[in-house]
Design an enzyme around this catalytic site. Sequence first.
Site, PDB file in Angstrom:
ATOM      1  N   HIS A  73      29.873  37.406  33.670  1.00  9.55           N
ATOM      2  CA  HIS A  73      30.404  37.616  35.146  1.00  9.55           C
ATOM      3  C   HIS A  73      29.322  37.335  36.220  1.00  9.55           C
ATOM      4  O   HIS A  73      27.988  37.313  35.939  1.00  9.55           O
ATOM      5  CB  HIS A  73      30.697  39.343  35.409  1.00  9.55           C
ATOM      6  CG  HIS A  73      29.552  40.249  35.563  1.00  9.55           C
ATOM      7  ND1 HIS A  73      29.050  40.431  36.814  1.00  9.55           N
ATOM      8  CD2 HIS A  73      28.510  40.896  34.890  1.00  9.55           C
ATOM      9  CE1 HIS A  73      27.885  41.159  36.828  1.00  9.55           C
ATOM     10  NE2 HIS A  73      27.753  41.484  35.721  1.00  9.55           N
ATOM     11  N   CYS A  74      29.818  37.326  37.373  1.00 10.58           N
ATOM     12  CA  CYS A  74      28.904  36.789  38.496  1.00 10.58           C
ATOM     13  C   CYS A  74      29.498  37.449  39.765  1.00 10.58           C
ATOM     14  O   CYS A  74      29.985  38.727  39.556  1.00 10.58           O
ATOM     15  CB  CYS A  74      28.924  35.411  38.597  1.00 10.58           C
ATOM     16  SG  CYS A  74      30.416  34.605  39.079  1.00 10.58           S
ATOM     17  N   LEU A  75      29.347  37.225  40.754  1.00  9.07           N
ATOM     18  CA  LEU A  75      29.851  37.732  41.862  1.00  9.07           C
ATOM     19  C   LEU A  75      31.453  37.741  42.106  1.00  9.07           C
ATOM     20  O   LEU A  75      31.904  38.732  42.066  1.00  9.07           O
ATOM     21  CB  LEU A  75      29.203  36.983  43.499  1.00  9.07           C
ATOM     22  CG  LEU A  75      29.823  37.815  44.691  1.00  9.07           C
ATOM     23  CD1 LEU A  75      29.265  39.203  44.737  1.00  9.07           C
ATOM     24  CD2 LEU A  75      29.226  36.767  45.845  1.00  9.07           C
TER      25      LEU A  75
END
Length: 116
Positions: A73-75
């Site tokens: 995951h990221c932003l």
Amino acid sequence: DRPELTAPQLAARLAAREQGQDDVVLLDVRESGERSIVTIPGSVSVPLGTLLADPAGAAGAAGARPAGPVVVHCLSGGRSAQAQEALLRAGFRDVRNLTGGVRAWVEQVDPALPTY
């Protein structure tokens, strides 16, 4: 299309992991400054640049195994899609991207957390 996981699905898997019923590894590919604002509990930091330079080594150092489940995951999902692709090319078989990233986690699972 690459496999994805929603924030509520991830929450259920992390709860199962706490009970010893799932061995999913959650990789956060954001930078440390972003992690200082908000993190998903139980995630391991592997910045995207580090992961892209050596996908198997970086993920392995974070506890991920090629045959085991991994969620990246990221932003909002763009960088983690790059990470997912790199891990799949490196031989990891069960890699899912968190749909909507940490923003979706805050919206759908833990609204008390800050956003940016």
